[in-house]
Design a protein around this motif. Structure first.
Motif, PDB file in Angstrom:
ATOM      1  N   LEU A 107       0.869  -1.171   0.000  1.00 31.42           N
ATOM      2  CA  LEU A 107       0.000   0.000   0.000  1.00 31.42           C
ATOM      3  C   LEU A 107       0.905   1.220   0.000  1.00 31.42           C
ATOM      4  CD1 LEU A 107      -2.930   1.074   0.167  1.00 31.42           C
ATOM      5  CD2 LEU A 107      -2.648   1.156   2.648  1.00 31.42           C
ATOM      6  N   PRO A 108       0.773   2.125  -0.967  1.00 30.88           N
ATOM      7  CA  PRO A 108       1.661   3.283  -1.044  1.00 30.88           C
ATOM      8  C   PRO A 108       1.741   4.043   0.277  1.00 30.88           C
ATOM      9  CG  PRO A 108       0.284   3.168  -3.003  1.00 30.88           C
ATOM     10  CD  PRO A 108      -0.217   2.108  -2.068  1.00 30.88           C
ATOM     11  N   GLY A 109       2.967   4.389   0.656  1.00 30.97           N
ATOM     12  CA  GLY A 109       3.188   5.127   1.889  1.00 30.97           C
ATOM     13  C   GLY A 109       3.487   4.252   3.084  1.00 30.97           C
ATOM     14  N   LEU A 110       3.261   2.937   2.961  1.00 32.06           N
ATOM     15  CA  LEU A 110       3.508   2.010   4.060  1.00 32.06           C
ATOM     16  C   LEU A 110       4.517   0.950   3.645  1.00 32.06           C
ATOM     17  CD1 LEU A 110      -0.119   1.418   5.416  1.00 32.06           C
ATOM     18  CD2 LEU A 110       1.570   3.090   6.184  1.00 32.06           C
ATOM     19  N   THR A 111       5.181   0.356   4.611  1.00 30.85           N
ATOM     20  CA  THR A 111       6.151  -0.697   4.334  1.00 30.85           C
ATOM     21  C   THR A 111       5.428  -1.942   3.826  1.00 30.85           C
ATOM     22  OG1 THR A 111       7.579   0.118   6.107  1.00 30.85           O
ATOM     23  CG2 THR A 111       7.965  -2.134   5.334  1.00 30.85           C
ATOM     24  N   PRO A 112       5.862  -2.508   2.702  1.00 32.05           N
ATOM     25  CA  PRO A 112       5.201  -3.717   2.179  1.00 32.05           C
ATOM     26  C   PRO A 112       5.259  -4.876   3.182  1.00 32.05           C
ATOM     27  CG  PRO A 112       6.625  -2.740   0.520  1.00 32.05           C
ATOM     28  CD  PRO A 112       6.927  -2.032   1.801  1.00 32.05           C
ATOM     29  N   GLU A 113       4.245  -5.696   3.170  1.00 28.56           N
ATOM     30  CA  GLU A 113       4.210  -6.892   4.009  1.00 28.56           C
ATOM     31  C   GLU A 113       4.664  -8.084   3.168  1.00 28.56           C
ATOM     32  OE1 GLU A 113       0.467  -5.687   6.942  1.00 28.56           O
ATOM     33  OE2 GLU A 113       0.160  -7.116   5.294  1.00 28.56           O
ATOM     34  N   VAL A 114       5.671  -8.812   3.663  1.00 31.52           N
ATOM     35  CA  VAL A 114       6.262  -9.918   2.914  1.00 31.52           C
ATOM     36  C   VAL A 114       6.030 -11.227   3.664  1.00 31.52           C
ATOM     37  CG1 VAL A 114       8.360 -10.886   1.906  1.00 31.52           C
ATOM     38  CG2 VAL A 114       8.021  -8.394   1.964  1.00 31.52           C
ATOM     39  N   PHE A 115       5.386 -12.174   2.990  1.00 31.34           N
ATOM     40  CA  PHE A 115       5.178 -13.522   3.531  1.00 31.34           C
ATOM     41  C   PHE A 115       5.959 -14.476   2.644  1.00 31.34           C
ATOM     42  CE2 PHE A 115       1.546 -10.843   4.399  1.00 31.34           C
ATOM     43  CZ  PHE A 115       1.317 -11.036   5.761  1.00 31.34           C
ATOM     44  N   ASP A 116       7.108 -14.937   3.138  1.00 31.60           N
ATOM     45  CA  ASP A 116       8.057 -15.685   2.298  1.00 31.60           C
ATOM     46  C   ASP A 116       8.111 -17.157   2.705  1.00 31.60           C
ATOM     47  OD1 ASP A 116       9.915 -16.146   0.357  1.00 31.60           O
ATOM     48  OD2 ASP A 116      11.511 -14.943   1.263  1.00 31.60           O
ATOM     49  N   ASN A 117       8.646 -17.961   1.764  1.00 31.22           N
ATOM     50  CA  ASN A 117       8.908 -19.386   2.005  1.00 31.22           C
ATOM     51  C   ASN A 117       7.654 -20.154   2.411  1.00 31.22           C
ATOM     52  OD1 ASN A 117      11.657 -18.951   1.457  1.00 31.22           O
ATOM     53  ND2 ASN A 117      12.038 -18.379   3.604  1.00 31.22           N
ATOM     54  N   ILE A 118       6.567 -19.889   1.697  1.00 30.83           N
ATOM     55  CA  ILE A 118       5.322 -20.628   1.929  1.00 30.83           C
ATOM     56  C   ILE A 118       5.356 -21.879   1.052  1.00 30.83           C
ATOM     57  CG2 ILE A 118       2.812 -20.529   1.874  1.00 30.83           C
ATOM     58  CD1 ILE A 118       3.055 -17.463   1.939  1.00 30.83           C
ATOM     59  N   THR A 119       5.162 -23.033   1.652  1.00 34.94           N
ATOM     60  CA  THR A 119       5.281 -24.295   0.916  1.00 34.94           C
ATOM     61  C   THR A 119       3.938 -25.003   0.826  1.00 34.94           C
ATOM     62  OG1 THR A 119       5.884 -25.463   2.943  1.00 34.94           O
ATOM     63  CG2 THR A 119       7.681 -24.575   1.607  1.00 34.94           C
ATOM     64  N   GLY A 120       3.947 -26.110   0.049  1.00 35.19           N
ATOM     65  CA  GLY A 120       2.736 -26.907  -0.122  1.00 35.19           C
ATOM     66  C   GLY A 120       2.389 -27.038  -1.590  1.00 35.19           C
ATOM     67  N   THR A 121       1.418 -27.907  -1.864  1.00 34.01           N
ATOM     68  CA  THR A 121       0.944 -28.085  -3.237  1.00 34.01           C
ATOM     69  C   THR A 121      -0.577 -28.083  -3.249  1.00 34.01           C
ATOM     70  OG1 THR A 121       0.978 -30.503  -3.002  1.00 34.01           O
ATOM     71  CG2 THR A 121       2.974 -29.448  -3.902  1.00 34.01           C
ATOM     72  N   GLY A 122      -1.138 -27.703  -4.395  1.00 34.44           N
ATOM     73  CA  GLY A 122      -2.578 -27.746  -4.558  1.00 34.44           C
ATOM     74  C   GLY A 122      -3.317 -26.932  -3.507  1.00 34.44           C
ATOM     75  N   LEU A 123      -4.407 -27.502  -3.005  1.00 34.10           N
ATOM     76  CA  LEU A 123      -5.230 -26.818  -2.018  1.00 34.10           C
ATOM     77  C   LEU A 123      -4.447 -26.512  -0.746  1.00 34.10           C
ATOM     78  CD1 LEU A 123      -7.996 -25.756  -1.122  1.00 34.10           C
ATOM     79  CD2 LEU A 123      -8.552 -28.087  -0.361  1.00 34.10           C
ATOM     80  N   ALA A 124      -3.509 -27.388  -0.361  1.00 30.59           N
ATOM     81  CA  ALA A 124      -2.711 -27.173   0.849  1.00 30.59           C
ATOM     82  C   ALA A 124      -1.875 -25.900   0.736  1.00 30.59           C
ATOM     83  CB  ALA A 124      -1.808 -28.371   1.110  1.00 30.59           C
ATOM     84  N   LEU A 125      -1.333 -25.638  -0.450  1.00 31.50           N
ATOM     85  CA  LEU A 125      -0.552 -24.411  -0.645  1.00 31.50           C
ATOM     86  C   LEU A 125      -1.440 -23.182  -0.466  1.00 31.50           C
ATOM     87  CD1 LEU A 125       1.867 -22.717  -1.510  1.00 31.50           C
ATOM     88  CD2 LEU A 125       1.221 -23.149  -3.907  1.00 31.50           C
ATOM     89  N   TRP A 126      -2.607 -23.197  -1.119  1.00 32.81           N
ATOM     90  CA  TRP A 126      -3.495 -22.041  -0.999  1.00 32.81           C
ATOM     91  C   TRP A 126      -3.898 -21.813   0.470  1.00 32.81           C
ATOM     92  CZ3 TRP A 126      -3.180 -19.094  -4.915  1.00 32.81           C
ATOM     93  CH2 TRP A 126      -3.117 -19.572  -6.222  1.00 32.81           C
ATOM     94  N   GLN A 127      -4.164 -22.897   1.195  1.00 32.65           N
ATOM     95  CA  GLN A 127      -4.528 -22.760   2.606  1.00 32.65           C
ATOM     96  C   GLN A 127      -3.360 -22.232   3.424  1.00 32.65           C
ATOM     97  OE1 GLN A 127      -7.788 -23.450   4.008  1.00 32.65           O
ATOM     98  NE2 GLN A 127      -6.721 -22.104   5.459  1.00 32.65           N
ATOM     99  N   ASN A 128      -2.146 -22.635   3.084  1.00 31.10           N
ATOM    100  CA  ASN A 128      -0.965 -22.133   3.802  1.00 31.10           C
ATOM    101  C   ASN A 128      -0.756 -20.641   3.550  1.00 31.10           C
ATOM    102  OD1 ASN A 128      -0.449 -24.625   4.902  1.00 31.10           O
ATOM    103  ND2 ASN A 128       1.055 -25.236   3.346  1.00 31.10           N
ATOM    104  N   ILE A 129      -1.075 -20.192   2.335  1.00 30.67           N
ATOM    105  CA  ILE A 129      -1.006 -18.753   2.044  1.00 30.67           C
ATOM    106  C   ILE A 129      -2.004 -18.004   2.913  1.00 30.67           C
ATOM    107  CG2 ILE A 129      -1.442 -16.991   0.283  1.00 30.67           C
ATOM    108  CD1 ILE A 129      -0.378 -18.987  -1.803  1.00 30.67           C
ATOM    109  N   VAL A 130      -3.213 -18.530   2.986  1.00 27.47           N
ATOM    110  CA  VAL A 130      -4.242 -17.914   3.835  1.00 27.47           C
ATOM    111  C   VAL A 130      -3.795 -17.865   5.295  1.00 27.47           C
ATOM    112  CG1 VAL A 130      -6.577 -18.229   4.766  1.00 27.47           C
ATOM    113  CG2 VAL A 130      -6.161 -18.486   2.313  1.00 27.47           C
ATOM    114  N   ASN A 131      -3.242 -18.975   5.778  1.00 30.79           N
ATOM    115  CA  ASN A 131      -2.794 -19.027   7.175  1.00 30.79           C
ATOM    116  C   ASN A 131      -1.674 -18.034   7.449  1.00 30.79           C
ATOM    117  OD1 ASN A 131      -4.626 -21.069   7.651  1.00 30.79           O
ATOM    118  ND2 ASN A 131      -3.133 -22.725   7.380  1.00 30.79           N
TER     119      ASN A 131
END
Length: 517
Positions: free
Chosen positions: A150-174
């Motif tokens: 978001l302009p003006g704020l420090t970006p939020e970085v969520f790195d090294n998220i693992t998994g495949t298929g639905l598990a990956l998407w759920q890990n991103i959400v978590n």
């Protein structure tokens, strides 16, 4: 050798011979007064929680939690920016909407263009439409990284998220919603929900957020006043400041006199000084008539004349006309509660409507404003060529209670007592208990006297506390009542300084070497 807290052992029913050590608390507690610099501000914004009192202590807090000033009526960020410049540094800000506000959204897709994750802006408002999210390869092998910006704020970085298929998407959400242990906390920009995808994400995708609205289309003065209700559900507008300890409040740009009785009632209930004003350009006679019609006559309301002030908005590169309550409320919150804004310099004002027309107030007009129970910011002031308050009065018609200092000190004393003596309820009424309560209160009041906040300039007592049989009869005590009668002498604000000058060649001057107080 049992150790126990005083009051937890029945000393008349001991059966086991032993040494019993009781911990007795000090007979006199020392208390500190509550903070008096909390300023409540209610207005509109394009980001941030709605109908919730948010702590703002700096310009960076403002940018992160609500955004930046906009040129419009009721603007919360403008009022906060001005207040910080004037000296308020402990603000509780409430954002209001007309109920049509929505949060911006974006979706992350898989290789088949199915939705893997829906990202929703943390708050409603058009600022959310500036959000973007990038999903790409992570730092570690076979991992993914999500960056939310978001302009003006420090970006939020969520790195090294693992998994495949639905598990990956759920890990991103978590990762977004719960944070990554040892790496970063939950997102303060977006909320994630899992989609329907069961396959891999599309490689390196950046998505923009859309459909965010601020709900600022049909805002009126009544929206800022709001409605009362239950914590977390029904309280809106001004009422969201309940229990926030805001002792001065500014409902940004509110001028509707029909709302003043409701505001005054809230001020009395919460011990909060409500500062408002007449419409831009409204004369003191017009505002006075509105005050009389509204029927407001109490010490918790302050009404400014409709002589609005100009402020240099550096961000938007223009001088803007703003409501005087924005400046007056901030100055009051920044002052010691024993003071008023009478003749106090208020910074960051470029001009006023009257000053722009080179129409200085006459002494008769200032007198009429004072008589009408109003206040106005003028330049010059008695102390010099600066902008400041010229009455220091609230709307009370009682000369004993109509000063800013009466409102601020009375609320300060009452709220401090309320915050510190609730522990008395449930105790046994004993001589020691009475002595402890009285000494605690007296010690605190003595501290105020030593700090020059209360006192009798002519040498009388600054305060008295009575808590004994003289004001607690047997009948009252039997019914569970305990009464402490407290009297406090406020220091007087000088409103009229009279100097008797005798000059001439024939004057005989006599000098006394004995000073008087």
């Amino acid at each position: 050798m049992p150790i126990y807290q005083a009051g937890s052992l029945n000393q008349t029913a001991l059966t086991a011979p032993d040494l019993y050590v009781g911990i007795v608390p000090p007979k006199t507690r020392y208390i500190n007064g509550i903070a008096t610099d909390v300023l409540g501000i209610v207005g509109i914004a394009d980001w941030g929680p709605v109908n919730s009192a948010v702590l703002i202590g700096s310009a960076s807090d403002l940018t992160q939690k609500f955004g930046t000033p906009s040129v419009r009526k009721y603007d919360l960020c403008t009022a906060i920016s001005v207040s910080i410049q004037v000296g308020a540094a402990n603000i509780r800000a409430v954002r209001v909407t007309d109920g049509t506000d929505t949060a911006a959204t974006a979706t992350l897709k898989d290789t088949a263009v199915a939705t893997g994750v829906t990202l929703t802006a943390y708050y409603t408002g058009i600022t959310g439409n500036q959000l973007s999210a990038t999903l790409s390869a992570g730092t570690a092998a076979s991992s993914w990284k999500l960056v939310v910006s978001l302009p003006g704020l420090t970006p939020e970085v969520f790195d090294n998220i693992t998994g495949t298929g639905l598990a990956l998407w759920q890990n991103i959400v978590n990762a977004v919603n719960n944070g990554q242990s040892g790496m970063r906390g939950p997102s303060q920009l977006v909320i994630a929900t899992v989609g329907v995808s069961v396959v891999a994400p599309a490689t390196t995708q950046t998505v923009a957020f859309t459909t965010g609205t601020s709900g600022n289309t049909t805002i009126t003065d009544s929206v800022l006043v709001g409605v009362d209700g239950v914590v977390g559900t029904g309280r809106k507008g001004m009422y969201a400041l309940r229990s926030s300890n805001a002792q001065v409040a500014n409902l940004v740009d509110v001028t509707d006199a029909t709302q003043w009785p409701t505001m005054a009632t809230y001020g009395l209930q919460e011990g909060c000084y409500m500062v408002t004003q007449g419409p831009a350009g409204a004369s003191y006679s017009t505002v006075s008539a509105s005050l009389t019609t509204a029927g407001v006559d109490n010490y918790c309301m302050k009404v400014m004349v409709g002589d609005w002030d100009y402020w240099a908005d550096q961000l938007n590169a223009q001088n803007r006309m703003l409501a005087p309550a924005t400046f007056a409320a901030a100055k009051l919150a920044a002052l010691n509660p024993s003071l008023s804004i009478l003749n106090k310099q208020i910074g960051n004002i470029v001009s006023t409507q009257r000053n722009l027309t080179n129409q200085a107030y006459s002494g008769a007009e200032i007198g009429a404003i004072n008589t009408a129970r109003l206040d106005v910011i003028t330049n010059p002031c008695p102390g010099g060529s600066y902008f400041g308050g010229r009455s220091g009065l609230n709307t009370s018609s009682n000369s004993a209670t109509n000063g800013d200092n009466y409102t601020r000190m009375t609320n300060y004393l009452a709220l401090t007592i309320a915050a510190n003596f609730g522990s008395v309820v449930g105790k046994l009424q004993t001589v020691d208990q009475r002595r402890e309560a009285k000494n605690t209160m007296s010690s605190w009041l003595q501290g105020l006297k030593d700090a020059g906040m209360i006192g009798d300039v002519n040498g009388g007592a600054a305060f008295s506390v009575q808590l004994d049989s003289g004001n607690n009869s047997d009948a009252q005590v039997a019914l569970g009542y305990e009464t402490a009668d407290v009297q406090v002498k406020y220091l007087s604000v000088i409103r009229f300084f009279l100097v008797n000058l005798e000059g001439g060649q024939s004057v005989s001057v006599t000098v006394s070497n004995t000073p008087r107080a």
